[in-house]
Structure formats: C-alpha cells, structure tokens
Scaffold this motif. Structure first.
Motif, PDB file in Angstrom:
ATOM      1  N   LYS A   8       0.832  -1.207   0.000  1.00 35.95           N
ATOM      2  CA  LYS A   8       0.000   0.000   0.000  1.00 35.95           C
ATOM      3  C   LYS A   8       0.868   1.259   0.000  1.00 35.95           C
ATOM      4  O   LYS A   8       0.556   2.235  -0.681  1.00 35.95           O
ATOM      5  CB  LYS A   8      -0.924  -0.011   1.221  1.00 35.95           C
ATOM      6  N   SER A   9       1.959   1.244   0.727  1.00 35.40           N
ATOM      7  CA  SER A   9       2.837   2.413   0.745  1.00 35.40           C
ATOM      8  C   SER A   9       3.513   2.594  -0.613  1.00 35.40           C
ATOM      9  O   SER A   9       3.739   3.724  -1.057  1.00 35.40           O
ATOM     10  CB  SER A   9       3.875   2.297   1.866  1.00 35.40           C
ATOM     11  N   LYS A  10       3.817   1.500  -1.294  1.00 36.19           N
ATOM     12  CA  LYS A  10       4.375   1.609  -2.637  1.00 36.19           C
ATOM     13  C   LYS A  10       3.344   2.176  -3.609  1.00 36.19           C
ATOM     14  O   LYS A  10       3.679   2.962  -4.504  1.00 36.19           O
ATOM     15  CB  LYS A  10       4.869   0.242  -3.128  1.00 36.19           C
ATOM     16  N   GLN A  11       2.093   1.803  -3.420  1.00 37.51           N
ATOM     17  CA  GLN A  11       1.027   2.342  -4.262  1.00 37.51           C
ATOM     18  C   GLN A  11       0.896   3.857  -4.064  1.00 37.51           C
ATOM     19  O   GLN A  11       0.751   4.610  -5.027  1.00 37.51           O
ATOM     20  CB  GLN A  11      -0.312   1.674  -3.952  1.00 37.51           C
ATOM     21  N   PHE A  16       1.703   9.233  -5.983  1.00 40.28           N
ATOM     22  CA  PHE A  16       2.253  10.563  -5.734  1.00 40.28           C
ATOM     23  C   PHE A  16       3.156  10.993  -6.888  1.00 40.28           C
ATOM     24  O   PHE A  16       3.010  12.096  -7.425  1.00 40.28           O
ATOM     25  CB  PHE A  16       3.042  10.579  -4.416  1.00 40.28           C
ATOM     26  N   TRP A  17       4.102  10.129  -7.266  1.00 39.64           N
ATOM     27  CA  TRP A  17       5.029  10.507  -8.333  1.00 39.64           C
ATOM     28  C   TRP A  17       4.334  10.601  -9.691  1.00 39.64           C
ATOM     29  O   TRP A  17       4.662  11.463 -10.510  1.00 39.64           O
ATOM     30  CB  TRP A  17       6.210   9.537  -8.400  1.00 39.64           C
ATOM     31  N   LEU A  24       3.346  18.415 -13.476  1.00 37.48           N
ATOM     32  CA  LEU A  24       4.521  19.045 -14.077  1.00 37.48           C
ATOM     33  C   LEU A  24       4.361  19.130 -15.601  1.00 37.48           C
ATOM     34  O   LEU A  24       4.629  20.178 -16.204  1.00 37.48           O
ATOM     35  CB  LEU A  24       5.783  18.277 -13.700  1.00 37.48           C
ATOM     36  N   PHE A  25       3.910  18.062 -16.217  1.00 37.72           N
ATOM     37  CA  PHE A  25       3.695  18.027 -17.658  1.00 37.72           C
ATOM     38  C   PHE A  25       2.645  19.056 -18.084  1.00 37.72           C
ATOM     39  O   PHE A  25       2.832  19.788 -19.069  1.00 37.72           O
ATOM     40  CB  PHE A  25       3.267  16.610 -18.072  1.00 37.72           C
TER      41      PHE A  25
END
Length: 107
Positions: A8-11, A16-17, A24-25
C-alpha cells in the motif's frame, strides 16, 4: 498484513510521483501555450503599430503641403492646423482600433 502495508505504501508513492509528473507536464504545456500566445500578440501589435505609423507618415507628408504641421499645439484645439488634421487622424485611429494617437514630433 505487513506485506499488505508495504504494498500500500508503494502504491501511494507510485500515485504521488505519477500525479506529480502529470501536474509538471501540464504546467509545461500551459507555459508553452502562453509563450505562443504572447509571441502572436507581440507580432500582431507590432504589425498594427507599423501600419498605423506608415499611414500617419503618409498623411503628414501629403497634408503637410497645405497646412504646416509644426504649428500644431496640443493645448490649442481650435486652431486651423488642429482642425485640418483632426479628421484624417481620427479616421486612422478608428480604422486601426486604437485608443488614441499621440503625435510626438512631425519628423
């Protein structure tokens, strides 16, 4: 349970990124678009001012034979010189969609 929390933290990190890259795009795209709009605006304004300048120059050369433009005074709007040039300059102003025309020097 621990594996589920790590996953879940990786998700969350991935989301986020991913959202950061999308924002940004989009900002880069908006910046590029605004630069294009600004360049087009400057080019159009430059063309309009050059056109108006050419019209005024031609007007001053053609009309200068009859009435001396050097006698124009900004505070004397009832003079013959002012009245002589008023209508052609006003026509140029309206045709070019300008707010006003400021005659700095006859030369």
């Amino acid at each position: 349970m621990k594996l589920f929390l790590i996953n879940k933290s990786k998700q969350y990190a991935l989301f986020f990124w991913l959202s950061f890259i999308i924002v940004l795009f989009l900002n880069v795209l908006v910046w590029l678009y605004l630069n294009q709009v600004e360049a087009q605006f400057k080019d159009e304004l430059k063309a309009r001012l050059l056109n108006t300048n050419q019209l005024l120059s031609r007007l001053l050369i053609e009309y200068n034979e009859n009435v001396d433009i050097n006698l124009l005074m900004p505070d004397n709007k009832s003079s013959i010189e002012y009245l002589y040039y008023q209508q052609p300059i006003e026509d140029i102003r309206l045709h070019s969609k300008l707010q006003s025309i400021l005659l700095v020097s006859p030369h």
